[in-house]
Design an enzyme around this catalytic site. Sequence first.
Site: not given
Length: 313
Positions: A139, A167
């Site tokens: 990410d 996440h």
Amino acid sequence: MCYIAKGDVFGKDQPIILILLDIPPMLPVLDGVVMELQDCALPLLREVIPTDKVEVGFKDLDAAILVGSMPRKEGMERKDLLKANVAIFKTQGAALDKYAKKTVKVLVVGNPANTNCLIASKSAPSIPKENFSCLTRLDHNRACSQVAMRCSVSADNVKNVIIWGNHSSTQYPDVHHAKVNLHGSEVAAYEAVKDDNWLRGDFISTVQQRGAAVIKARKLSSAMSAAKAICDHMRDIWFGTKEGEFLSMGVYAAGNSYGIPDDLIYSFPVQIKNKTWKIVDGLPINDFSRAKMDATASELVEERDTALDFLSQ
């Protein structure tokens, strides 16, 4: 695995033994992987051991990368997904506790990664909680790349992006503390991008939904970018972060200055030295960021509580 065996992660002078653990039906596939690794003729690779036995897979490990988890299937409720993964990561945590070195560095990749990491840590009480982390580097890399493309620079000209929280689609990619190198000068990301609406809107949703977009496009989850992120994460644990820079990792939240509940694995900005991470505390947080950080923490608290109920059964 090829990145690791080439020396891109643990160093160009570090011999490598790879132990590949999977379920029994996958052993023939592992044999094929072993043959491919042998055929790469990698000078640092001393041995590859395929196994379905935890006492072999976790014995004397220096580093463990836990990739396997139960994926969410159509019609499956989140609590069912958590229940299945609690069983997996309870077993793996217990095996780490029994067989691995107490200095082992454990990276959890299999989703839901934050909560799976917490369960593995709780199931390995003799290994320090600080030795466990989960992957939010993918990410982080996605966020850096989005900003870099917007500014027409390469990704290495963007630093100090932060991924806060889970996440999942509640994660918060934050560039309020990020810097962009434009023509040799470091400029705040908001000043470099010059589009606050994009940074507070489409930028965030693009990073949050990127995994789903990849699956929609290629009918498979992220592979090449995930492997790169795993290697980035482990390399930085081994060799540390650059002076004045921080990265994003899901780590144990105890004692943070941001009001995030202690008993969570939460993605923070971290700096690393001597294979030890430290949360970058004291960054100013505005109201916009506060709300995003709290929302993803709330999701993690709910996941944790559900998972711990299953763990105690």
